[in-house]
Design an enzyme around this catalytic site. Structure first.
Site, short mmCIF file in Angstrom:
data_model
loop_
_atom_site.label_atom_id
_atom_site.label_comp_id
_atom_site.label_asym_id
_atom_site.label_seq_id
_atom_site.Cartn_x
_atom_site.Cartn_y
_atom_site.Cartn_z
N HIS A 196 1.52 -1.99 10.95
CA HIS A 196 2.50 -2.19 11.52
C HIS A 196 2.92 -1.68 12.94
CE1 HIS A 196 2.83 -3.82 7.50
NE2 HIS A 196 3.03 -3.19 7.10
N SER B 28 4.85 -5.70 2.99
CA SER B 28 3.58 -5.82 3.59
C SER B 28 2.18 -6.53 3.46
CB SER B 28 2.86 -3.82 3.83
OG SER B 28 2.82 -4.00 4.55
N LEU B 29 1.23 -5.48 2.21
CA LEU B 29 -0.29 -6.24 1.94
C LEU B 29 0.72 -7.09 0.83
CD1 LEU B 29 -2.15 -6.32 0.46
CD2 LEU B 29 -2.26 -3.93 -1.18
N GLN C 148 2.92 -9.56 11.46
CA GLN C 148 2.99 -8.70 10.19
C GLN C 148 2.54 -7.10 10.84
OE1 GLN C 148 1.64 -7.06 7.06
NE2 GLN C 148 3.16 -8.27 5.70
N ARG D 10 -8.45 -7.35 5.69
CA ARG D 10 -7.55 -6.48 5.64
C ARG D 10 -7.40 -4.97 5.73
NH1 ARG D 10 -2.15 -5.38 4.89
NH2 ARG D 10 -0.67 -6.07 5.69
N GLN E 291 0.98 -1.26 0.42
CA GLN E 291 0.43 0.34 -0.17
C GLN E 291 0.83 1.45 -0.15
OE1 GLN E 291 -2.88 -0.70 2.68
NE2 GLN E 291 -4.15 1.32 2.20
#
Length: 402
Positions: free
Chosen positions: A199, A91-92, A248, A116, A10
């Protein structure tokens, strides 16, 4: 040269992302259509015609970025014979990497990232936060500031992206204050296009709910080894997915560690698969000279990628086959004047020569096939020979439908 595929997260979204792929590839269009059917709204409209503020909303950004990433991955695997050693996602992007590895079906991944995104959105509504990228300060200096009494529990390091960039997450007011501290210490600060303090402990409730969902899902053995953002090491197996993906959400993204893992193993061909070139730009400042880095965001990116993969000094082999077939086909049109015949076929021959010497991405096969058929028409090639010529090209993997 060994290859790793890297999937962005993202913040890489922008209006128009994936549009060239959508226009040029049936496989990409089907990927967008599949995602739209699952979500109940048009992913292509969100990506191509929507408002950036809407696209940046977490619940929309995550499914859209994953869709563009998987569309690009599918086209890449269709057009090349790549056999990547590792996949990694930021991440994503880690979920995109797991999907590309076969651990998740695409439909399940779309539903997962929508959830999510919604969980992250809800967490943001309860405790508003954001993220800042900090350049020019070491992670140790940044960590020290985050531990100061006025910021402890309010701001944390969320992403260790590179030796030159660290990202912090936290409450809005605390971020505003600590930003001034970073600037006073000689740093440069950039607010990120995200909808929450990802995060970080602010995502704890969201992480617990995501774990509950992940625990009910079915995962599959991975075709390619995938690196975890939490450990900066490969997943031991698909059974670790629920714990790693939920962890995560509240822990640091060790992206610098993932890159270091690849560099230590001399994985020198790195391809960023998805929208933008955020990961590519970070890598260019860190990589060894021998490392090749390719984004796949624009038409020119694909052209360069295909050119770099081709043996040096060779022509564009698929289109060269069309040209060879056109030249070798016998001319049965003996009743027309030579000058008229040459005038009729000249344009098509020039088109095939152009394609054979260039890297055409959008619709090149269709153009080459149309030119070849026109030349065969002008040569009055009998149906059996015509069928043999086109079938031979199809068998070589150039024409999908004859």
């Amino acid at each position: 040269m060994q290859t790793a595929l890297l999937f962005p997260g993202q913040g890489s979204q922008y209006i128009g992302m994936g549009q060239e792929l959508f226009t040029s590839s049936l496989l990409a269009r089907r990927t967008f259509e599949e995602a739209s059917e699952i979500l109940g709204n048009s992913v292509s409209k969100l990506c191509f015609q929507g408002d950036l503020a809407e696209l940046t909303r977490t619940e929309y950004a995550q499914p859209c970025i994953l869709t563009v990433g998987i569309a690009a991955f599918r086209v890449l695997m269709e057009k090349t014979e790549l056999n990547p050693v590792y996949l990694a996602g930021h991440s994503l992007g880690e979920i995109t990497a797991l999907t590309a590895s076969g651990a998740l079906h695409f439909a399940d991944a779309i539903r997962l990232v929508r959830l999510r995104g919604m969980l992250m959105r809800d967490a943001q509504m309860q405790r508003a936060g954001s993220m800042l990228a900090v350049h020019g300060l070491s992670s140790q200096v940044i960590e020290k500031e985050c531990r100061e009494p006025e910021f402890r529990g309010q701001v944390v390091i969320s992403n260790l992206n590179s030796s030159r960039q660290t990202v912090v997450s936290g409450y809005m007011d605390a971020l505003s204050m600590i930003q001034n501290r970073f600037v006073a210490l000689g740093g440069y600060v950039t607010p990120l296009q995200v909808g929450g303090a990802f995060h970080s402990p602010l995502m704890k409730d969201a992480a617990m709910k995501l774990y509950d969902e992940l625990s009910c899902m079915r995962f599959h053995p991975m075709r390619y080894s995938v690196l975890s953002n939490v450990t900066a090491l490969p997943y031991p197996s698909e059974t670790c997915i629920p714990s790693f993906l939920s962890e995560q959400m509240v822990e640091k993204v060790h992206w610098q560690g993932c890159v270091q893992f690849l560099m230590e193993r001399q994985i020198n061909n790195l391809i960023e698969v998805g929208p933008g070139s955020v990961l590519s730009n970070m890598l260019r400042r860190e990589r060894p000279e021998s490392c090749l880095i390719h984004p796949t965001d624009k038409k020119e990116d694909w052209q360069k990628l295909m050119k770099d993969r081709a043996p040096k000094g060779t022509e564009n082999a698929p289109y060269a086959r069309y040209l060879k077939a056109a030249l070798c086909a016998r001319n049965h049109n003996i009743h027309v004047e030579t000058s008229d015949y040459l005038e009729e076929v000249a344009g098509s021959f020039r088109e095939l020569e152009r394609l054979a010497k260039s890297e055409e991405f959008a619709g090149g096969n269709d153009k080459a096939l149309k030119a070849l058929k026109h030349i065969l028409d002008c040569k009055m090639t009998p149906a059996p020979q015509r069928g043999d010529i086109l079938s031979h090209i199809a068998e070589e993997g150039v024409v999908q439908h004859v």
